[in-house]
Design an enzyme around this catalytic site. Structure first.
Site, short mmCIF file in Angstrom:
data_model
loop_
_atom_site.label_atom_id
_atom_site.label_comp_id
_atom_site.label_asym_id
_atom_site.label_seq_id
_atom_site.Cartn_x
_atom_site.Cartn_y
_atom_site.Cartn_z
N HIS A 180 -39.71 -26.86 -32.20
CA HIS A 180 -38.77 -27.97 -32.31
C HIS A 180 -39.30 -28.94 -33.36
CE1 HIS A 180 -36.74 -26.32 -28.95
NE2 HIS A 180 -37.03 -27.20 -28.02
N CYS A 215 -39.10 -30.26 -23.45
CA CYS A 215 -39.80 -29.71 -24.62
C CYS A 215 -39.55 -30.50 -25.91
CB CYS A 215 -39.42 -28.26 -24.82
SG CYS A 215 -37.65 -27.95 -24.78
N1 NAP Z 1 -37.03 -22.04 -22.31
C1 NAP Z 1 -37.72 -23.15 -22.57
O1 NAP Z 1 -38.21 -23.38 -23.68
C2 NAP Z 1 -37.90 -24.18 -21.50
C3 NAP Z 1 -38.68 -25.28 -21.82
C4 NAP Z 1 -38.96 -26.22 -20.83
C5 NAP Z 1 -38.45 -26.07 -19.56
N2 NAP Z 1 -37.68 -25.00 -19.26
C6 NAP Z 1 -37.19 -24.91 -17.88
O2 NAP Z 1 -37.87 -23.84 -17.22
C7 NAP Z 1 -37.00 -23.26 -16.25
C8 NAP Z 1 -36.86 -21.78 -16.52
O3 NAP Z 1 -36.33 -21.60 -17.83
P1 NAP Z 1 -36.29 -20.16 -18.50
O4 NAP Z 1 -35.87 -20.41 -19.92
O5 NAP Z 1 -37.56 -19.45 -18.24
O6 NAP Z 1 -35.09 -19.49 -17.65
P2 NAP Z 1 -34.75 -17.92 -17.51
O7 NAP Z 1 -35.31 -17.13 -18.61
O8 NAP Z 1 -33.30 -17.87 -17.24
O9 NAP Z 1 -35.55 -17.50 -16.15
C9 NAP Z 1 -35.14 -17.97 -14.92
C10 NAP Z 1 -36.09 -17.53 -13.82
O10 NAP Z 1 -35.59 -18.10 -12.59
C11 NAP Z 1 -35.46 -17.04 -11.63
N3 NAP Z 1 -34.38 -17.36 -10.70
C12 NAP Z 1 -33.06 -17.47 -10.95
N4 NAP Z 1 -32.39 -17.74 -9.81
C13 NAP Z 1 -33.32 -17.78 -8.82
C14 NAP Z 1 -33.27 -18.01 -7.42
N5 NAP Z 1 -32.12 -18.24 -6.79
N6 NAP Z 1 -34.44 -18.00 -6.73
C15 NAP Z 1 -35.61 -17.76 -7.34
N7 NAP Z 1 -35.72 -17.52 -8.66
C16 NAP Z 1 -34.60 -17.54 -9.39
C17 NAP Z 1 -35.16 -15.81 -12.45
O11 NAP Z 1 -35.40 -14.66 -11.67
P3 NAP Z 1 -34.63 -13.26 -11.98
O12 NAP Z 1 -35.31 -12.67 -13.16
O13 NAP Z 1 -34.86 -12.49 -10.73
O14 NAP Z 1 -33.20 -13.61 -12.21
C18 NAP Z 1 -36.14 -16.02 -13.60
O15 NAP Z 1 -37.43 -15.67 -13.19
C19 NAP Z 1 -35.68 -24.02 -16.33
O16 NAP Z 1 -35.68 -25.05 -15.37
C20 NAP Z 1 -35.72 -24.61 -17.73
O17 NAP Z 1 -34.95 -25.78 -17.83
C21 NAP Z 1 -37.40 -24.03 -20.19
#
Ligand code: NAP
Length: 361
Positions: A251, A158
């Site tokens: 950002h 991002c």
């Molecule tokens: N936040 C940002 O701005 C951003 C930007 C770019 C990229 N990303 C990337 O996007 C991804 C998700 O980020 P996020 O911020 O959305 O994280 P998050 O809020 O922590 O959400 C994580 C998701 O992954 C699921 N999960 C966790 N363990 C799992 C497993 N063993 N099997 C299947 N699903 C599982 C969770 O399910 P439960 O709800 O059931 O735990 C939840 O749906 C990451 O790789 C991050 O680096 C994030």
């Protein structure tokens, strides 16, 4: 009108997953028909599974509230219900790589927010306005995975959207050296101020792994396709510092840049104003009409005022001026969870559909 493509969101309960749910509500081409997450959420309705952790100000869309969340590890069963998936999960890198490949091998296109496959040589990492040509490696990837329809495409980190589009519009002048400091919102860590009260009245001068991504990923975006693989560009030299600041979304980057052939200020402003890419040519539903907006006011762009420009899909620049050590310096801003995450991935999926890579099963 043809039926909408059926979309599954793997990791639909998380911060980025929630953005997907919100952005796809009423989308003209795509409809969310299935959601999966960890085994902890499986079996609950979507509304139950995000209770107490819905992070957006918009309400949960009615159409998804009653979808029963599935276990993401049940790959065949989940993939059979959808035409393609978005993936945004918090798991170990090798687990994400294996999960995404397993989905692709079922013949299902995977558009990913995760970083796990960003350096896999035959996986395109795309900012649709900048390197849509990288999609051509998909054919080689399909052969490797043994599928004629499935593949993985990813979006970059991002942070880089806050300075790479502005630099890209100036590529003809040969940027040689770039110094970028990013001031990154807490939603980039999947948090808000309730989850992370220590960020109130605070700045944290470290974001794990972010500086390497911010320096290296632009070179892959500017890379070339050679022998069905992406080979990263060798210039410009980029150095960054990435800082967490107490804002919810957006950002901001301060950028210093040297060029092989120094442009005039008027040339830079003209290139930013005129810059258009494939999404604008194709009039994709999520494409910003004006990709780069320059603010003349010396106190803009501001994170709070300007992050939502073009529904969070445009980027803004400001404070362009000559510098005593570099040719120019300027400020850039992009919305990290819209252009930088879910919105950027939706735009990639729209490009993939428009170019024939995603079709109904
Ligand atoms: N936040 C940002 O701005 C951003 C930007 C770019 C990229 N990303 C990337 O996007 C991804 C998700 O980020 P996020 O911020 O959305 O994280 P998050 O809020 O922590 O959400 C994580 C998701 O992954 C699921 N999960 C966790 N363990 C799992 C497993 N063993 N099997 C299947 N699903 C599982 C969770 O399910 P439960 O709800 O059931 O735990 C939840 O749906 C990451 O790789 C991050 O680096 C994030």
């Amino acid at each position: 009108m043809s039926a909408k493509l059926k979309v599954g969101i793997v990791g639909g309960t998380g911060m980025v997953g929630q953005r997907f749910v919100d952005l796809l509500n009423g989308h003209p081409w795509f409809e969310v028909t299935a959601i999966s997450a960890s085994a902890n959420s499986a079996g609950k309705t979507y509304e139950e599974s995000v209770q107490g952790r819905w992070k957006l100000t918009a309400p949960i869309p009615e159409g998804v509230k009653h979808i029963v969340v599935q276990d993401a590890s049940q790959v065949e069963a989940f993939a059979s219900q959808v035409d393609f998936i978005f993936c945004a999960v918090d798991m170990k890198k090798n687990e994400i790589q294996a999960l995404e490949e397993a989905y692709a091998k079922t013949g299902t296109p995977v558009v990913s927010n995760n970083s796990a496959h960003r350096w896999t040589a035959d996986v395109p990492m795309v900012i649709p306005e900048i390197n849509p040509g990288h999609l051509e490696v998909i054919e080689a990837q399909r052969k490797r995975l043994g599928t004629s329809t499935g593949f993985i495409a990813v979006k970059p980190n991002c942070s880089i959207q806050s300075y790479v589009p502005a630099l890209h519009a100036l590529r003809e002048f040969g940027p040689t050296q770039v110094v970028a400091s990013t001031y990154q919102a807490i939603s980039g860590a999947g948090k808000n101020f309730t989850d992370w009260p220590d960020m109130l009245d605070n700045v944290i001068p470290y974001i794990g792994g972010e500086e390497e991504k911010s320096e290296q990923e632009p070179l892959r975006i500017w890379g070339s396709v050679e022998n069905n693989q992406i080979v990263k560009a060798s210039a410009p030299l980029i150095t960054t510092q990435c800082i967490r600041v107490p804002v919810t979304d957006g950002h901001l980057a301060t950028v210093f840049v040297n060029f092989e052939n120094k442009p005039s200020k008027e040339q830079i402003l003209e290139r930013w104003l005129q810059f258009k890419g494939r999404p604008q040519e194709l009039a994709l539903p999520s494409a910003p009409k004006q990709f780069i907006t320059y603010f003349e006011e010396e106190n803009r762009p501001q994170t709070k005022l300007d992050r939502d420009i073009e529904r969070g899909m445009g980027v803004s620049t400001g404070r362009l001026r000559e510098d005593s050590m570099y040719d120019y310096k300027f400020v850039g801003l992009s919305h990290n969870t819209l252009r930088g995450a879910a919105g950027g991935a939706v735009l990639i999926a729209e490009l993939l559909k428009a170019e024939g890579y995603i079709q109904p099963k």
